[in-house]
Structure formats: structure tokens, C-alpha cells
Design a protein around this motif. Structure first.
Motif, mmCIF file in Angstrom:
data_model
loop_
_atom_site.group_PDB
_atom_site.id
_atom_site.type_symbol
_atom_site.label_atom_id
_atom_site.label_comp_id
_atom_site.label_asym_id
_atom_site.label_seq_id
_atom_site.Cartn_x
_atom_site.Cartn_y
_atom_site.Cartn_z
ATOM 1 N N GLY A 156 0.845 -1.192 0.000
ATOM 2 C CA GLY A 156 0.000 0.000 0.000
ATOM 3 C C GLY A 156 0.878 1.239 0.000
ATOM 4 N N TYR A 157 0.368 2.322 0.568
ATOM 5 C CA TYR A 157 1.102 3.588 0.570
ATOM 6 C C TYR A 157 2.442 3.439 1.287
ATOM 7 C CZ TYR A 157 -3.125 5.650 -1.233
ATOM 8 O OH TYR A 157 -4.195 5.948 -2.042
ATOM 9 N N VAL A 158 2.443 2.753 2.416
ATOM 10 C CA VAL A 158 3.690 2.607 3.169
ATOM 11 C C VAL A 158 4.611 1.582 2.500
ATOM 12 C CG1 VAL A 158 4.651 1.793 5.374
ATOM 13 C CG2 VAL A 158 2.720 3.380 5.364
ATOM 14 N N ASP A 217 2.098 -9.109 -1.937
ATOM 15 C CA ASP A 217 0.832 -8.575 -1.414
ATOM 16 C C ASP A 217 -0.243 -9.605 -1.725
ATOM 17 O OD1 ASP A 217 -0.254 -5.363 -0.838
ATOM 18 O OD2 ASP A 217 -1.721 -6.929 -1.264
ATOM 19 N N THR A 218 -1.185 -9.770 -0.803
ATOM 20 C CA THR A 218 -2.267 -10.731 -1.051
ATOM 21 C C THR A 218 -3.220 -10.236 -2.139
ATOM 22 O OG1 THR A 218 -3.287 -9.742 0.910
ATOM 23 C CG2 THR A 218 -2.345 -11.933 1.186
ATOM 24 N N LYS A 269 -2.795 -5.961 -7.469
ATOM 25 C CA LYS A 269 -1.763 -4.936 -7.235
ATOM 26 C C LYS A 269 -0.407 -5.439 -7.727
ATOM 27 C CE LYS A 269 -3.429 -2.260 -3.301
ATOM 28 N NZ LYS A 269 -3.123 -1.775 -1.956
ATOM 29 N N THR A 286 -3.775 -1.853 9.153
ATOM 30 C CA THR A 286 -4.325 -2.120 10.500
ATOM 31 C C THR A 286 -5.578 -1.260 10.652
ATOM 32 O OG1 THR A 286 -2.729 -0.497 11.365
ATOM 33 C CG2 THR A 286 -2.188 -2.810 11.674
ATOM 34 N N GLN A 304 -4.454 -8.612 9.353
ATOM 35 C CA GLN A 304 -3.526 -8.606 8.196
ATOM 36 C C GLN A 304 -2.090 -8.818 8.667
ATOM 37 O OE1 GLN A 304 -3.993 -5.195 5.546
ATOM 38 N NE2 GLN A 304 -6.198 -5.147 5.876
ATOM 39 N N SER A 313 -1.735 -12.471 9.828
ATOM 40 C CA SER A 313 -1.673 -13.473 8.756
ATOM 41 C C SER A 313 -0.329 -13.397 8.026
ATOM 42 C CB SER A 313 -2.891 -13.393 7.838
ATOM 43 O OG SER A 313 -2.617 -12.650 6.702
ATOM 44 N N THR A 338 1.209 0.418 11.910
ATOM 45 C CA THR A 338 0.926 1.018 13.219
ATOM 46 C C THR A 338 0.134 0.007 14.046
ATOM 47 O OG1 THR A 338 0.846 3.172 12.136
ATOM 48 C CG2 THR A 338 -0.153 3.015 14.338
ATOM 49 N N GLU A 361 6.274 4.147 11.020
ATOM 50 C CA GLU A 361 6.453 4.999 9.846
ATOM 51 C C GLU A 361 5.724 6.319 10.062
ATOM 52 O OE1 GLU A 361 8.469 4.767 7.164
ATOM 53 O OE2 GLU A 361 7.673 6.785 7.013
ATOM 54 N N GLN A 388 0.920 10.960 3.532
ATOM 55 C CA GLN A 388 0.441 10.727 2.171
ATOM 56 C C GLN A 388 0.450 12.044 1.419
ATOM 57 O OE1 GLN A 388 -2.552 7.371 3.554
ATOM 58 N NE2 GLN A 388 -3.093 8.133 1.542
ATOM 59 N N LYS A 425 -8.597 6.316 12.851
ATOM 60 C CA LYS A 425 -8.530 4.935 13.370
ATOM 61 C C LYS A 425 -7.431 4.790 14.435
ATOM 62 C CE LYS A 425 -5.011 2.872 10.607
ATOM 63 N NZ LYS A 425 -3.774 2.443 11.170
ATOM 64 N N ARG A 482 -10.050 7.330 2.228
ATOM 65 C CA ARG A 482 -10.413 6.639 3.467
ATOM 66 C C ARG A 482 -10.744 7.662 4.569
ATOM 67 N NH1 ARG A 482 -5.547 2.270 3.846
ATOM 68 N NH2 ARG A 482 -4.418 3.960 2.827
HETATM 69 N N1 LIG Z 1 -0.869 5.642 4.830
HETATM 70 C C1 LIG Z 1 -0.127 6.385 5.637
HETATM 71 O O1 LIG Z 1 0.037 7.587 5.445
HETATM 72 C C2 LIG Z 1 0.571 5.755 6.813
HETATM 73 C C3 LIG Z 1 1.589 6.461 7.476
HETATM 74 C C4 LIG Z 1 2.223 5.860 8.547
HETATM 75 C C5 LIG Z 1 1.832 4.602 8.972
HETATM 76 N N2 LIG Z 1 0.829 3.947 8.321
HETATM 77 C C6 LIG Z 1 0.465 2.610 8.783
HETATM 78 O O2 LIG Z 1 1.074 1.682 7.898
HETATM 79 C C7 LIG Z 1 0.216 0.558 7.676
HETATM 80 C C8 LIG Z 1 -0.094 0.405 6.198
HETATM 81 O O3 LIG Z 1 -0.792 1.549 5.768
HETATM 82 P P1 LIG Z 1 -1.149 1.765 4.224
HETATM 83 O O4 LIG Z 1 -1.841 3.068 4.129
HETATM 84 O O5 LIG Z 1 0.061 1.525 3.386
HETATM 85 O O6 LIG Z 1 -2.196 0.567 4.007
HETATM 86 P P2 LIG Z 1 -2.835 0.051 2.673
HETATM 87 O O7 LIG Z 1 -4.187 -0.438 3.026
HETATM 88 O O8 LIG Z 1 -2.679 1.058 1.588
HETATM 89 O O9 LIG Z 1 -1.925 -1.196 2.268
HETATM 90 C C9 LIG Z 1 -1.906 -2.376 2.964
HETATM 91 C C10 LIG Z 1 -1.592 -3.511 1.981
HETATM 92 O O10 LIG Z 1 -1.381 -4.727 2.698
HETATM 93 C C11 LIG Z 1 -1.884 -5.790 1.897
HETATM 94 N N3 LIG Z 1 -2.050 -6.990 2.717
HETATM 95 C C12 LIG Z 1 -3.042 -7.280 3.590
HETATM 96 N N4 LIG Z 1 -2.805 -8.473 4.191
HETATM 97 C C13 LIG Z 1 -1.641 -8.939 3.671
HETATM 98 C C14 LIG Z 1 -0.862 -10.105 3.908
HETATM 99 N N5 LIG Z 1 -1.232 -11.000 4.802
HETATM 100 N N6 LIG Z 1 0.270 -10.263 3.204
HETATM 101 C C15 LIG Z 1 0.661 -9.330 2.305
HETATM 102 N N7 LIG Z 1 -0.025 -8.209 2.058
HETATM 103 C C16 LIG Z 1 -1.163 -8.009 2.732
HETATM 104 C C17 LIG Z 1 -3.175 -5.201 1.337
HETATM 105 O O11 LIG Z 1 -3.631 -5.933 0.209
HETATM 106 C C18 LIG Z 1 -2.737 -3.788 0.992
HETATM 107 O O12 LIG Z 1 -2.248 -3.686 -0.326
HETATM 108 C C19 LIG Z 1 -1.011 0.805 8.555
HETATM 109 O O13 LIG Z 1 -0.810 0.201 9.798
HETATM 110 C C20 LIG Z 1 -1.020 2.308 8.717
HETATM 111 O O14 LIG Z 1 -1.672 2.724 9.899
HETATM 112 C C21 LIG Z 1 0.208 4.491 7.248
#
Ligand SMILES: NC(=O)c1ccc[n+]([C@@H]2O[C@H](COP(=O)([O-])OP(=O)(O)OC[C@H]3O[C@@H](n4cnc5c(N)ncnc54)[C@H](O)[C@@H]3O)[C@@H](O)[C@H]2O)c1
Length: 442
Positions: A9-11, A30-31, A35, A84, A96, A99, A119, A148, A152, A260, A324
Motif C-alpha cells: 500500500g502507501y507505506v 501482497d495478497t 496490485k 491495520t 492482516q 496473517s 501502526t 512509519e 500521504q 482509526k 479513506r
Molecule cells: N498511509 C499512511 O500515510 C501511513 C503512514 C504511517 C503509517 N501507516 C500505517 O502503515 C500501515 C499500512 O498503511 P497503508 O496506508 O500503506 O495501508 P494500505 O491499506 O494502503 O496497504 C496495505 C496492503 O497490505 C496488503 N495486505 C493485507 N494483508 C496482507 C498479507 N497477509 N500479506 C501481504 N499483504 C497483505 C493489502 O492488500 C494492501 O495492499 C497501517 O498500519 C497504517 O496505519 C500508514
């Protein structure tokens, strides 16, 4: 090094591209099969400024794979960057993360360092280490939490130029390995235990959200007093003990983290009998801020039925395609429920979950014949386009509700001299050239 990433994802994607840019070989899983397939063929499933060139420059060091075994067998260090989200009870849903940990533990044939970047509530990293080590006696899993802080919209810049790097791990060897990995970054490194690193991340996000709610709370008073919240915020922010960041009044925060994360830490604390009243109030003020803004629109429009209302911006902040928990969702639901004809334009968002909202494909068509235009996200383009070039496209005597105080009152006054309009923003006097009472007249 050969490094693994679970969750793109973004991170995860920004982490992968940035680690590759520092010369590492990165294996990514990634599951979400679509993607991985998109990335394998050179596509990018998310928008982040600067991400596309960074990925393309480092494509030879990035391996996107459906094959989880490949990541596990090739890499001794694996970063977990899965989501999360909030569960139905307001707690962090760790399924997630769990798993991914199970998957790695089940298939590992050698020792691994597993770094949780997601997080997660305090105690999660220790719990995951126990879960992993219970699965097999053939391999040993050492865990770390490395929260992290990227934003975004500026994720690549932030990852490459972090204000600090936090390494939370009890194992000294793990600390040293991660410290050496991050020595390629010019940033202070704070080493601590995993639990402290976990709480630190929530405390940082809560503090930032609290600053936003604080200035929004003052903006509610400012609205009643006819004072200017932007001047007040500037005056407060010039005090170096306070600082000006996150003191911008608006319709409230959204996004995939603040709402969240605040709920998650509030609930995690409650589970062990600790109350965090600032957190609950921060969320309450945020919700109220959105409601008050809607009430303002409703009070102005009286009957909103069949009125064309244009929303400018749908993403939770500019320069991202992420919606979101975006304030646009709740606001548009309310407007649709009032019977308004809601049209929206966002430079990146094309899919929007609220039924009854028409997504316009251009800024111009969105605002043509608009009776009420609402700035929901402060994209730079809107600033350039709205007041000068396109204001005449709106219905005569239009009203603009600026939910982000995107324009200065001076800019609005000068536009209103040329084209009669009403302008309402957050915690600042109205501007009107239409002769409405209690407003600044041009
Ligand atoms: N987005 C932000 O700005 C940001 C900043 C700092 C921290 N975070 C934290 O980082 C984490 C990720 O955030 P995000 O925005 O990148 O989430 P996201 O939802 O964009 O990406 C998460 C990815 O994980 C994949 N996934 C789920 N289960 C899986 C598994 N078992 N194996 C492999 N891949 C799997 C999903 O398909 C998805 O592509 C969260 O805990 C978030 O709170 C996010």
C-alpha cells in the motif's frame, strides 16, 4: 541487502522503492493479486508524488511476486507494511499483520528479522514474536517495530528525509543491523524497546490530531465572535513553543490514520483501565466541526432540495487519491439526504462510494451552474481556477463555502468586487457583495 516487504500500500510501496533506491534488492508480496500484477507490468496502483520515477529508476532491484516462498527464502529481513484498519469495536484490526506473520513463520527455513512497520497497539510486536516462534523450532524469529511517519501526498519525500527513525527492539543484534541499514539516511535514530516505539507512534499521531482539533475548537468560538482564526493561528504559531504546523482550521481531519489510530489507542488504553480524555475530545471536536459546517450550508441554502451543490475535492487531503475516512464522504451523504443535486470534482478520485454523487470529469463542468460551491480539499489547482477564471460559470450570485480557508479574505474581496458572491469559511467573517446581513461588505 536482500529485503522483503509484505503489503504494498502507501507505506509498503514507498518503503520498497526507497530501499531499492539505496541499493538494496527488494522482494515484494501482497495478497491483493491485482496490485502485484499491475506492478509487474509497470503500473502503479496508488498515486504518490515522485513515486513513479523512483520505481522506474529502481525497477531492476524490485521484484514484485505472487510467490510468498520466494520473498521468505530470499530475504533475512522482512518488513510488514500491511493495513491495520479499525474493527467494528473501534480497535485496531491486526488480522492482516497476524496473517503475514503466520505466513512467514510457516514457510521459513532459516532465521529472520521481522520488522513491523504497520501502526500497531503496544504489545503487538512482542505478541507476534511469540506467535511466530511457536510455529516452528527450526527457525528463530526476532522482531522489531519501526513505525512509519510519512505523510500521504509527500510520502516519497518524507521517507527519504525523515525527521527521525525509530527502532524498537529488545534484541541488541537486531538494533545494530537495523541501525546500519538506516545509516544511509541523514536522520536521528532513536533506539528503544518495541512497546515504547508502538506507543510513540500513537502518541505522535494523537498529538497532531489534537492540534487540529484545538484550532478547530477555537474556530468555533471565532465564528461566533466574528474574529479571524487564520490571524489567531498565525499569532499562536509564531511562538516557538507551539509552532505553526497543524494549526490550520478546517472541516476536520480524515484519512487512513488519524481517526482509526486515535480510536485504537483510546480502546487499547481502556482495555487496561486507563482513560485518555484528550483523545476522545479530539475525535468529538472533529466530528462536530464537520456537522457545524454542514449546518452552515443548510442554514444558508434553507431548502437544499434540487439545488446544484458542487464539492471541490474528495480525497482526504491534497496530492493523494486516498478517500479513506475523508470528510467528503459524510458531508456528501448529508447533502444527498437533503435532496441536493451533488456534483463533485477531484483531480485524482474517480470512484466515490456515496450514491447520488455525480463525479464530474472536469473542474469547469463541475462548477457550471453551481448554486453552492464547497471547497472540501484544498488542491492547488482550485486556488488557481476558482476565483479568477471560472467564477462566472457558477449560477449568478453564487455562494462559496470554503472548508479549508483556501483563500485569504483579501483575495475573496477583490473577486467579489468583480462578480457578486457570498463567501463563508471556517472561523472567519463572511464576505458578501450581495447585501446579506452580518457580513463584511465589499
Ligand atoms: N498511509 C499512511 O500515510 C501511513 C503512514 C504511517 C503509517 N501507516 C500505517 O502503515 C500501515 C499500512 O498503511 P497503508 O496506508 O500503506 O495501508 P494500505 O491499506 O494502503 O496497504 C496495505 C496492503 O497490505 C496488503 N495486505 C493485507 N494483508 C496482507 C498479507 N497477509 N500479506 C501481504 N499483504 C497483505 C493489502 O492488500 C494492501 O495492499 C497501517 O498500519 C497504517 O496505519 C500508514
Amino acid at each position: 541487502m536482500k529485503l522483503g516487504i509484505f503489503g504494498v500500500g502507501y507505506v509498503g510501496l514507498v518503503t520498497a522503492a526507497s530501499l531499492a533506491d539505496k541499493g538494496h534488492t527488494v522482494f515484494i508480496h501482497d495478497t491483493a493479486k491485482e496490485k502485484i500484477a499491475a506492478l509487474q507490468s509497470g503500473g502503479i496502483p496508488i498515486f504518490e508524488d515522485g513515486l513513479e520515477p523512483l520505481l522506474h529508476q529502481n525497477f531492476n532491484r524490485l521484484s514484485f511476486t505472487h510467490d510468498v516462498h520466494k520473498v521468505i527464502s530470499e530475504c533475512d529481513i522482512i518488513f510488514i507494511c500491511t493495513g491495520t484498519p479499525q474493527d467494528e469495536n473501534g480497535k485496531a484490526d491486526l488480522s492482516q499483520v497476524e496473517s503475514a506473520v503466520n505466513e512467514i513463520a510457516r514457510h521459513s527455513l532459516s532465521d529472520k528479522i521481522i520488522v513491523i512497520k504497520s501502526t500497531v497497539p503496544p504489545g503487538t510486536t512482542e505478541k507476534m514474536e511469540q506467535i511466530a516462534n511457536k510455529q516452528t523450532s527450526d527457525s528463530n524469529f526476532s522482531f522489531a517495530h519501526n513505525p512509519e511517519f510519512l505523510r500521504q501526498g509527500k510520502a516519497v519525500y518524507d521517507f527519504m528525509n525523515p525527521s527521525r527513525i525509530i527502532i524498537g527492539a529488545s534484541d541488541k543484534k537486531v538494533q545494530e543491523i537495523l541501525k546500519s541499514l538506516y545509516s544511509a539516511w541523514d536522520a536521528p535514530i532513536l533506539q528503544t524497546d518495541a512497546r515504547s516505539a508502538e506507543l510513540l507512534k500513537y502518541a505522535a499521531n494523537s498529538f497532531l490530531a489534537m492540534k487540529i482539533s484545538y484550532i478547530n475548537m477555537i474556530s468555533q468560538l471565532s465564528d461566533q465572535l466574528g474574529t479571524n482564526i487564520d490571524d489567531i493561528a498565525s499569532g499562536i504559531g509564531l511562538d516557538p513553543r507551539i509552532g505553526s504546523d497543524f494549526l490550520k482550521a478546517g472541516i476536520g481531519f480524515g484519512g487512513s490514520c488519524f481517526p482509526k489510530d486515535l480510536k485504537a489507542i483510546e480502546n487499547a488504553a481502556a482495555d487496561i483501565g486507563v482513560e485518555l480524555p484528550f483523545i476522545g475530545q479530539t475525535l468529538d471536536i472533529n466530528e462536530k466541526q464537520g456537522e457545524l459546517f454542514f449546518e452552515k450550508i443548510k442554514a444558508y441554502g434553507k431548502d437544499l432540495k434540487n439545488k446544484k451543490i458542487t464539492l471541490l475535492g474528495l480525497s482526504f487531503k491534497p496530492n493523494t487519491d486516498d478517500i479513506r475516512s475523508a470528510p467528503s464522504i459524510v458531508l456528501s451523504e448529508k447533502l444527498v439526504n437533503e435532496g441536493a443535486r451533488v456534483t463533485a470534482f477531484d483531480p485524482l478520485v474517480r470512484d466515490f462510494p456515496v450514491e447520488g454523487v455525480h463525479i464530474a470529469h472536469s473542474f469547469e463542468s463541475a462548477i457550471t451552474d453551481s448554486e453552492i460551491t464547497v471547497i472540501v480539499t484544498e488542491w492547488d489547482d482550485f486556488k488557481k481556477l476558482l476565483l479568477v477564471e471560472n467564477i462566472r460559470r457558477m449560477k449568478q450570485q453564487p455562494v462559496i463555502f470554503d472548508g479549508r480557508n483556501m483563500f485569504t479574505l483579501e483575495e475573496v474581496k477583490s473577486a467579489a468586487e468583480q462578480y457578486p458572491l457570498n463567501y463563508e469559511s471556517i472561523g472567519r467573517p463572511q464576505v458578501s457583495s450581495l447585501g446579506v446581513k452580518n457580513q463584511i461588505f465589499v
